[in-house]
Write a protein that holds these residues in place. Structure first.
Motif, PDB file in Angstrom:
ATOM      1  N   PHE A  77      -7.935  -8.483   1.425  1.00  0.00           N
ATOM      2  CA  PHE A  77      -8.235  -9.621   0.564  1.00  0.00           C
ATOM      3  C   PHE A  77      -9.469  -9.388  -0.320  1.00  0.00           C
ATOM      4  O   PHE A  77      -9.759 -10.197  -1.191  1.00  0.00           O
ATOM      5  N   ALA A  78     -10.154  -8.285  -0.095  1.00  0.00           N
ATOM      6  CA  ALA A  78     -11.292  -7.924  -0.947  1.00  0.00           C
ATOM      7  C   ALA A  78     -11.027  -6.666  -1.763  1.00  0.00           C
ATOM      8  O   ALA A  78     -11.921  -6.174  -2.449  1.00  0.00           O
ATOM      9  N   ASN A  79      -9.784  -6.172  -1.721  1.00  0.00           N
ATOM     10  CA  ASN A  79      -9.470  -4.867  -2.301  1.00  0.00           C
ATOM     11  C   ASN A  79      -9.077  -4.999  -3.779  1.00  0.00           C
ATOM     12  O   ASN A  79      -7.894  -4.991  -4.140  1.00  0.00           O
ATOM     13  N   THR A  80     -10.066  -5.111  -4.639  1.00  0.00           N
ATOM     14  CA  THR A  80      -9.818  -5.229  -6.081  1.00  0.00           C
ATOM     15  C   THR A  80      -9.137  -3.990  -6.664  1.00  0.00           C
ATOM     16  O   THR A  80      -8.233  -4.130  -7.504  1.00  0.00           O
ATOM     17  N   PRO A  81      -9.508  -2.763  -6.265  1.00  0.00           N
ATOM     18  CA  PRO A  81      -8.796  -1.578  -6.794  1.00  0.00           C
ATOM     19  C   PRO A  81      -7.302  -1.607  -6.485  1.00  0.00           C
ATOM     20  O   PRO A  81      -6.486  -1.227  -7.337  1.00  0.00           O
ATOM     21  N   ALA A  82      -6.927  -2.055  -5.286  1.00  0.00           N
ATOM     22  CA  ALA A  82      -5.495  -2.152  -4.964  1.00  0.00           C
ATOM     23  C   ALA A  82      -4.810  -3.190  -5.843  1.00  0.00           C
ATOM     24  O   ALA A  82      -3.664  -2.992  -6.289  1.00  0.00           O
ATOM     25  N   ALA A  83      -5.497  -4.310  -6.110  1.00  0.00           N
ATOM     26  CA  ALA A  83      -4.930  -5.333  -6.997  1.00  0.00           C
ATOM     27  C   ALA A  83      -4.711  -4.766  -8.392  1.00  0.00           C
ATOM     28  O   ALA A  83      -3.657  -4.983  -9.021  1.00  0.00           O
ATOM     29  N   ASP A  84      -5.677  -4.022  -8.891  1.00  0.00           N
ATOM     30  CA  ASP A  84      -5.532  -3.400 -10.213  1.00  0.00           C
ATOM     31  C   ASP A  84      -4.376  -2.417 -10.231  1.00  0.00           C
ATOM     32  O   ASP A  84      -3.611  -2.348 -11.196  1.00  0.00           O
ATOM     33  N   GLN A  91       0.838  -1.207   0.000  1.00  0.00           N
ATOM     34  CA  GLN A  91       0.000   0.000   0.000  1.00  0.00           C
ATOM     35  C   GLN A  91       0.870   1.252   0.000  1.00  0.00           C
ATOM     36  O   GLN A  91       0.547   2.243  -0.670  1.00  0.00           O
ATOM     37  N   LEU A  92       1.977   1.227   0.729  1.00  0.00           N
ATOM     38  CA  LEU A  92       2.905   2.357   0.723  1.00  0.00           C
ATOM     39  C   LEU A  92       3.457   2.598  -0.675  1.00  0.00           C
ATOM     40  O   LEU A  92       3.547   3.746  -1.136  1.00  0.00           O
ATOM     41  N   ALA A  93       3.800   1.514  -1.379  1.00  0.00           N
ATOM     42  CA  ALA A  93       4.319   1.648  -2.742  1.00  0.00           C
ATOM     43  C   ALA A  93       3.255   2.196  -3.689  1.00  0.00           C
ATOM     44  O   ALA A  93       3.592   2.898  -4.661  1.00  0.00           O
ATOM     45  N   LEU A  94       1.986   1.901  -3.426  1.00  0.00           N
ATOM     46  CA  LEU A  94       0.906   2.442  -4.252  1.00  0.00           C
ATOM     47  C   LEU A  94       0.665   3.916  -3.950  1.00  0.00           C
ATOM     48  O   LEU A  94       0.472   4.730  -4.861  1.00  0.00           O
ATOM     49  N   ASP A  95       0.675   4.271  -2.666  1.00  0.00           N
ATOM     50  CA  ASP A  95       0.324   5.628  -2.269  1.00  0.00           C
ATOM     51  C   ASP A  95       1.485   6.605  -2.391  1.00  0.00           C
ATOM     52  O   ASP A  95       1.266   7.802  -2.602  1.00  0.00           O
ATOM     53  N   ALA A  96       2.709   6.099  -2.236  1.00  0.00           N
ATOM     54  CA  ALA A  96       3.878   6.988  -2.256  1.00  0.00           C
ATOM     55  C   ALA A  96       5.025   6.335  -3.014  1.00  0.00           C
ATOM     56  O   ALA A  96       6.106   6.113  -2.455  1.00  0.00           O
ATOM     57  N   PRO A  97       4.833   6.003  -4.304  1.00  0.00           N
ATOM     58  CA  PRO A  97       5.892   5.295  -5.044  1.00  0.00           C
ATOM     59  C   PRO A  97       7.191   6.081  -5.129  1.00  0.00           C
ATOM     60  O   PRO A  97       8.262   5.481  -5.228  1.00  0.00           O
ATOM     61  N   GLY A  98       7.108   7.402  -5.055  1.00  0.00           N
ATOM     62  CA  GLY A  98       8.316   8.208  -5.107  1.00  0.00           C
ATOM     63  C   GLY A  98       9.191   8.066  -3.884  1.00  0.00           C
ATOM     64  O   GLY A  98      10.369   8.440  -3.915  1.00  0.00           O
ATOM     65  N   ARG A 128       0.052  -2.072 -12.102  1.00  0.00           N
ATOM     66  CA  ARG A 128       0.702  -0.938 -12.766  1.00  0.00           C
ATOM     67  C   ARG A 128       1.842  -0.366 -11.937  1.00  0.00           C
ATOM     68  O   ARG A 128       2.373   0.693 -12.265  1.00  0.00           O
ATOM     69  N   SER A 129       2.222  -1.046 -10.867  1.00  0.00           N
ATOM     70  CA  SER A 129       3.251  -0.511  -9.973  1.00  0.00           C
ATOM     71  C   SER A 129       4.600  -0.410 -10.687  1.00  0.00           C
ATOM     72  O   SER A 129       5.051  -1.364 -11.322  1.00  0.00           O
ATOM     73  N   PRO A 130       5.266   0.741 -10.576  1.00  0.00           N
ATOM     74  CA  PRO A 130       6.575   0.893 -11.207  1.00  0.00           C
ATOM     75  C   PRO A 130       7.738   0.432 -10.333  1.00  0.00           C
ATOM     76  O   PRO A 130       8.895   0.477 -10.753  1.00  0.00           O
ATOM     77  N   PRO A 189       4.548  -5.821 -12.224  1.00  0.00           N
ATOM     78  CA  PRO A 189       5.338  -5.852 -13.470  1.00  0.00           C
ATOM     79  C   PRO A 189       6.828  -6.104 -13.270  1.00  0.00           C
ATOM     80  O   PRO A 189       7.432  -6.862 -14.031  1.00  0.00           O
ATOM     81  N   ARG A 190       7.436  -5.473 -12.275  1.00  0.00           N
ATOM     82  CA  ARG A 190       8.893  -5.582 -12.088  1.00  0.00           C
ATOM     83  C   ARG A 190       9.224  -6.491 -10.908  1.00  0.00           C
ATOM     84  O   ARG A 190      10.082  -6.192 -10.094  1.00  0.00           O
ATOM     85  N   ALA A 191       8.546  -7.626 -10.844  1.00  0.00           N
ATOM     86  CA  ALA A 191       8.703  -8.521  -9.704  1.00  0.00           C
ATOM     87  C   ALA A 191       9.543  -9.734 -10.042  1.00  0.00           C
ATOM     88  O   ALA A 191       9.503 -10.258 -11.163  1.00  0.00           O
ATOM     89  N   THR A 192      10.287 -10.188  -9.056  1.00  0.00           N
ATOM     90  CA  THR A 192      11.024 -11.446  -9.111  1.00  0.00           C
ATOM     91  C   THR A 192      10.640 -12.267  -7.893  1.00  0.00           C
ATOM     92  O   THR A 192      10.538 -11.733  -6.788  1.00  0.00           O
ATOM     93  N   LEU A 193      10.424 -13.549  -8.078  1.00  0.00           N
ATOM     94  CA  LEU A 193       9.996 -14.429  -6.991  1.00  0.00           C
ATOM     95  C   LEU A 193      11.076 -15.432  -6.653  1.00  0.00           C
ATOM     96  O   LEU A 193      11.649 -16.065  -7.538  1.00  0.00           O
TER      97      LEU A 193
END
Length: 323
Positions: free
Chosen positions: A251-258, A157-164, A262-264, A291-295
């Motif tokens: 676990f119900a947060n579809t907007p966060a999943a979407d 959530q932090l990466a979504l709200d404050a990616p900078g 698009r996370s950079p 998108p830029r994930a490694t597992l």
């Protein structure tokens, strides 16, 4: 998840060398033999200067500790956990190359307002705002962020709200937002929320693979981060329930999943192959989502990877962050 429940003991197992596979960041990795129990290496809480202080966040005080030298690493901990529930040797290894910052989530430990509560409702976004307040309070423009378990949800959530403000993201034993996630089962939730004399062995059995539970039970408390003068307070039932509610909403947060699709932010996902709390299926969904994930799925690892493999996990993360 444990500090408020028990105080315990110690014993010993050897250090394993960093494997070639662990540097590759591709698929399954092995860290070798578990390193549970009082390693003969640096731990930051042996330094009396490392103490828990407080800063003022937008919703109240936030307890934190910082130590080490180098690019900043912000660590976000999990459900019912204080900053003391990080493995001290894991933190010490990270601090060789980073300024490490750990803090108490809202309502936990030193992050408790005088009135004793933070209002009726708060979720991942509010706890992510607290993490952002830690960075702002320490005058840090950006940091590499590590989140474990529920802390991994807060970190997302932090990466979504404050990616900078997020240089990179490391997600340990956590789950994505939205309906593709595999939530905690009611039975596991009950174990993690338990208290009393029989709570500790139950929680150890949930956090570790079966053949690691005996050593974990001997050494978990002794290997926890214990800065001088800091004692984790019992977690109020209202705070535990609020964290439960926050995860249910996650676990119900579809907007966060979407949005995560698009996370950079460059992301490393680490899962335990034997995680009985948040199955590694969650990590695979995260890898497909970001998108830029490694597992990396760690063989013979449970939910509390940083206690099983403190040195190797820290080196693995450090190699990722430094790339």
């Amino acid at each position: 998840m444990i500090a408020s429940l028990v105080r315990a003991v110690s014993s010993c197992v050897a250090l394993a060398a960093l494997s070639i596979a662990s540097i590759a960041f591709a698929g399954d990795v092995s860290f070798g033999q578990s390193q549970l129990c009082g390693l003969q290496t640096a731990r930051p809480d042996s330094n009396a200067a490392v103490q828990v202080k407080t800063l003022q966040g937008r919703n109240g005080p936030i307890g934190y500790a910082r130590f080490g030298h180098g690019p900043p690493l912000l660590l976000i901990t999990g459900y019912r956990a204080t900053l003391g529930e990080w493995n001290a040797y894991f933190l010490g290894e990270l601090a060789k190359h980073h300024e490490v910052i750990v803090f108490d989530n809202r309502g936990i430990g030193r992050s408790t307002p005088v009135a004793g509560h933070y209002g009726p409702d708060y979720g991942m976004r509010d706890m992510a705002a607290d993490a952002a307040d830690v960075l702002a309070g320490l005058k840090l423009a950006r940091a590499d962020v590590i989140g474990w378990s529920m802390g991994g949800m807060i970190a997302q959530q932090l990466a979504l709200d404050a990616p900078g403000h997020v240089e990179s993201l490391t997600l340990i034993a956590t789950a994505p937002p939205g309906p593709e996630a595999v939530p905690l089962t009611p039975a596991v939730q009950q174990v993690l929320s338990s208290s009393g004399a029989d709570a500790f062995p139950k929680i150890m059995s949930a956090l570790f693979p079966a053949d690691a539970v005996a050593d974990a039970s001997k050494c978990f408390i002794g290997d926890m981060f214990a800065p001088r003068g800091y004692k984790g307070r019992p977690v109020p039932d209202a705070v535990a329930q609020q964290q439960n509610n926050a995860m249910t909403q996650w676990f119900a947060n579809t907007p966060a999943a979407d949005a995560m699709r698009r996370s950079p932010v460059r992301t490393l996902i680490i899962a335990g192959a034997n995680d009985d709390i948040l199955a590694d299926t969650n990590a695979r969904h995260l890898e497909q989502m970001i998108p830029r994930a490694t597992l990396d799925v760690v063989a013979h690892a449970g939910h509390a990877l940083m206690f099983q493999y403190p040195i190797e996990l820290a080196r693995h993360i450090d190699a990722f962050v430094a790339k």
